[in-house]
Design a protein around this motif. Sequence first.
Motif, PDB file in Angstrom:
ATOM      1  N   TYR A   1      11.286  13.830  16.394  1.00 32.79           N
ATOM      2  CA  TYR A   1      10.758  14.676  16.628  1.00 32.79           C
ATOM      3  C   TYR A   1      10.685  16.627  15.370  1.00 32.79           C
ATOM      4  O   TYR A   1      11.616  16.114  15.452  1.00 32.79           O
ATOM      5  CB  TYR A   1       9.890  15.297  18.260  1.00 32.79           C
ATOM      6  N   LEU A   2       9.950  16.824  15.613  1.00 34.20           N
ATOM      7  CA  LEU A   2       9.865  18.655  15.528  1.00 34.20           C
ATOM      8  C   LEU A   2       8.923  18.887  15.401  1.00 34.20           C
ATOM      9  O   LEU A   2       8.201  18.744  15.633  1.00 34.20           O
ATOM     10  CB  LEU A   2      11.576  18.455  13.688  1.00 34.20           C
ATOM     11  N   ARG A   3       9.142  20.082  14.771  1.00 34.44           N
ATOM     12  CA  ARG A   3       8.023  21.261  14.932  1.00 34.44           C
ATOM     13  C   ARG A   3       8.217  22.238  13.988  1.00 34.44           C
ATOM     14  O   ARG A   3       8.703  22.656  13.427  1.00 34.44           O
ATOM     15  CB  ARG A   3       7.678  22.022  16.234  1.00 34.44           C
ATOM     16  N   ILE A   4       7.062  22.223  13.534  1.00 37.12           N
ATOM     17  CA  ILE A   4       6.717  23.520  11.830  1.00 37.12           C
ATOM     18  C   ILE A   4       5.645  24.906  11.691  1.00 37.12           C
ATOM     19  O   ILE A   4       4.479  24.602  12.840  1.00 37.12           O
ATOM     20  CB  ILE A   4       5.526  22.498  10.561  1.00 37.12           C
ATOM     21  N   PHE A   5       6.028  25.716  12.189  1.00 30.81           N
ATOM     22  CA  PHE A   5       5.083  26.373  11.776  1.00 30.81           C
ATOM     23  C   PHE A   5       4.863  27.867  11.002  1.00 30.81           C
ATOM     24  O   PHE A   5       6.587  27.776  10.192  1.00 30.81           O
ATOM     25  CB  PHE A   5       5.008  27.343  13.616  1.00 30.81           C
ATOM     26  N   GLU A   6       3.701  28.998  10.877  1.00 32.11           N
ATOM     27  CA  GLU A   6       4.400  30.070   9.528  1.00 32.11           C
ATOM     28  C   GLU A   6       4.893  31.260  10.868  1.00 32.11           C
ATOM     29  O   GLU A   6       4.635  31.347  11.428  1.00 32.11           O
ATOM     30  CB  GLU A   6       3.068  30.355   9.902  1.00 32.11           C
ATOM     31  N   VAL A   7       6.332  31.746   9.984  1.00 34.22           N
ATOM     32  CA  VAL A   7       6.475  32.724  10.425  1.00 34.22           C
ATOM     33  C   VAL A   7       6.313  33.745   9.852  1.00 34.22           C
ATOM     34  O   VAL A   7       5.868  35.269  10.674  1.00 34.22           O
ATOM     35  CB  VAL A   7       8.196  32.528  10.164  1.00 34.22           C
ATOM     36  N   ASP A   8       5.694  34.344   8.798  1.00 36.51           N
ATOM     37  CA  ASP A   8       4.603  35.158   8.220  1.00 36.51           C
ATOM     38  C   ASP A   8       4.118  34.573   6.924  1.00 36.51           C
ATOM     39  O   ASP A   8       3.893  33.160   6.859  1.00 36.51           O
ATOM     40  CB  ASP A   8       5.441  36.554   8.171  1.00 36.51           C
ATOM     41  N   GLU A   9       3.159  35.525   6.337  1.00 39.81           N
ATOM     42  CA  GLU A   9       2.227  35.206   5.110  1.00 39.81           C
ATOM     43  C   GLU A   9       3.188  34.228   4.314  1.00 39.81           C
ATOM     44  O   GLU A   9       2.811  33.639   3.365  1.00 39.81           O
ATOM     45  CB  GLU A   9       1.305  35.933   4.723  1.00 39.81           C
ATOM     46  N   ASN A  10       4.408  34.535   4.549  1.00 39.56           N
ATOM     47  CA  ASN A  10       5.305  34.224   3.244  1.00 39.56           C
ATOM     48  C   ASN A  10       6.255  33.085   3.386  1.00 39.56           C
ATOM     49  O   ASN A  10       6.844  32.071   2.393  1.00 39.56           O
ATOM     50  CB  ASN A  10       5.907  35.121   2.604  1.00 39.56           C
ATOM     51  N   ASN A  11       5.795  32.821   4.707  1.00 37.33           N
ATOM     52  CA  ASN A  11       7.784  32.035   5.262  1.00 37.33           C
ATOM     53  C   ASN A  11       7.224  30.906   6.278  1.00 37.33           C
ATOM     54  O   ASN A  11       6.431  31.353   7.105  1.00 37.33           O
ATOM     55  CB  ASN A  11       8.672  33.034   6.273  1.00 37.33           C
TER      56      ASN A  11
ATOM     57  N   TRP B   1       4.469  16.823  27.743  1.00 42.47           N
ATOM     58  CA  TRP B   1       5.596  16.334  28.571  1.00 42.47           C
ATOM     59  C   TRP B   1       6.667  15.525  27.967  1.00 42.47           C
ATOM     60  O   TRP B   1       7.852  15.968  28.151  1.00 42.47           O
ATOM     61  CB  TRP B   1       4.656  16.035  30.160  1.00 42.47           C
ATOM     62  N   GLU B   2       6.550  14.496  27.247  1.00 39.77           N
ATOM     63  CA  GLU B   2       7.359  13.597  26.792  1.00 39.77           C
ATOM     64  C   GLU B   2       7.979  14.301  25.266  1.00 39.77           C
ATOM     65  O   GLU B   2       9.475  14.421  25.460  1.00 39.77           O
ATOM     66  CB  GLU B   2       6.659  12.700  26.004  1.00 39.77           C
ATOM     67  N   ILE B   3       7.055  15.640  24.740  1.00 40.92           N
ATOM     68  CA  ILE B   3       8.020  16.671  23.641  1.00 40.92           C
ATOM     69  C   ILE B   3       8.836  16.721  24.902  1.00 40.92           C
ATOM     70  O   ILE B   3       9.948  17.151  24.489  1.00 40.92           O
ATOM     71  CB  ILE B   3       7.200  17.601  22.631  1.00 40.92           C
ATOM     72  N   PHE B   4       8.662  17.987  25.764  1.00 40.24           N
ATOM     73  CA  PHE B   4       9.372  18.845  26.369  1.00 40.24           C
ATOM     74  C   PHE B   4      10.255  18.096  27.512  1.00 40.24           C
ATOM     75  O   PHE B   4      11.207  19.099  26.940  1.00 40.24           O
ATOM     76  CB  PHE B   4       8.444  19.529  27.178  1.00 40.24           C
ATOM     77  N   LYS B   5      10.370  17.052  27.148  1.00 42.19           N
ATOM     78  CA  LYS B   5      10.795  16.662  27.841  1.00 42.19           C
ATOM     79  C   LYS B   5      12.429  15.765  27.612  1.00 42.19           C
ATOM     80  O   LYS B   5      13.440  15.531  28.156  1.00 42.19           O
ATOM     81  CB  LYS B   5      10.225  14.579  29.243  1.00 42.19           C
ATOM     82  N   ASN B   6      12.217  15.606  26.240  1.00 40.36           N
ATOM     83  CA  ASN B   6      12.644  14.750  25.459  1.00 40.36           C
ATOM     84  C   ASN B   6      13.542  16.359  24.750  1.00 40.36           C
ATOM     85  O   ASN B   6      14.506  16.173  23.776  1.00 40.36           O
ATOM     86  CB  ASN B   6      12.199  14.359  23.834  1.00 40.36           C
ATOM     87  N   ARG B   7      13.170  17.523  24.552  1.00 36.75           N
ATOM     88  CA  ARG B   7      13.916  18.164  23.725  1.00 36.75           C
ATOM     89  C   ARG B   7      14.856  19.024  25.077  1.00 36.75           C
ATOM     90  O   ARG B   7      15.497  19.750  24.690  1.00 36.75           O
ATOM     91  CB  ARG B   7      12.852  19.599  23.191  1.00 36.75           C
ATOM     92  N   SER B   8      14.548  18.787  26.152  1.00 34.49           N
ATOM     93  CA  SER B   8      15.198  19.966  27.278  1.00 34.49           C
ATOM     94  C   SER B   8      16.394  18.289  27.303  1.00 34.49           C
ATOM     95  O   SER B   8      17.757  19.241  27.962  1.00 34.49           O
ATOM     96  CB  SER B   8      14.329  19.362  28.905  1.00 34.49           C
ATOM     97  N   GLU B   9      16.348  17.326  27.488  1.00 35.15           N
ATOM     98  CA  GLU B   9      17.724  16.328  27.898  1.00 35.15           C
ATOM     99  C   GLU B   9      18.383  16.716  26.161  1.00 35.15           C
ATOM    100  O   GLU B   9      19.394  17.217  26.361  1.00 35.15           O
ATOM    101  CB  GLU B   9      16.810  15.336  27.340  1.00 35.15           C
TER     102      GLU B   9
END
Length: 146
Positions: free
Chosen positions: A60-70, A17-25
Motif C-alpha cells: 500500500y501507499l498513498r499519492i497526493f498533490e502538495v500544490d500546483e507543481n508538486n 479500515w484495512e488500510i488504517f489497520k495496516n498503517r497503524s500496525e
Amino acid sequence: MKILFKKFDELTSKEAWEIFKNRSEVFNVEQEWLSCEIDENDLKATHLIIRNDENDLIAYLRIFEVDENNVTLGRVLTPQKFRGLGLGKILLENAVKWINENWPNKKLSISAQYRLLNFYRSFGFVEDSEIYDDEGIDHIKMVLKK
C-alpha cells in the motif's frame, strides 16, 4: 495480483479500515511512531492497494498533490507477513508510472525513511535535504530525477 488506485470516497468502509489497520500496525506498533498517522491528506489522496489472489492487502501507499507543481507519495508499506517478496518494487513502479501518466509536469518528492535510501535511489530518487528526525525515525527528503 490486483493493483488498485482509489480515491478516498471510492474506498469501501472495509477497505478504509484495512488500510488504517495496516498503517497503524506498521508505523505505530512496529516502528513506534507516536504521531497520529491518519490525516487530512487521506481525504485527497489516491490510495494504491495491491492485493493477492486471496484478496489480502499485500502492499500500500498513498499519492497526493502538495500544490500546483508538486506531488508526493507516502505511507509506503508491506504488511510483515508479505515482506521479502519484491512487493515494494512493484508498488513503487506502479506509483511512479501512475504519477507520470496523471501529473506528467509535476515534481515528485518524498520524505523517505533514511534506512530505505538505496531502495528509493534505485528508482531514480536523489537526496534533497540533510537527514532529519521525524518522531524518532531518521528521514531524508528525496526528489525523482526525470
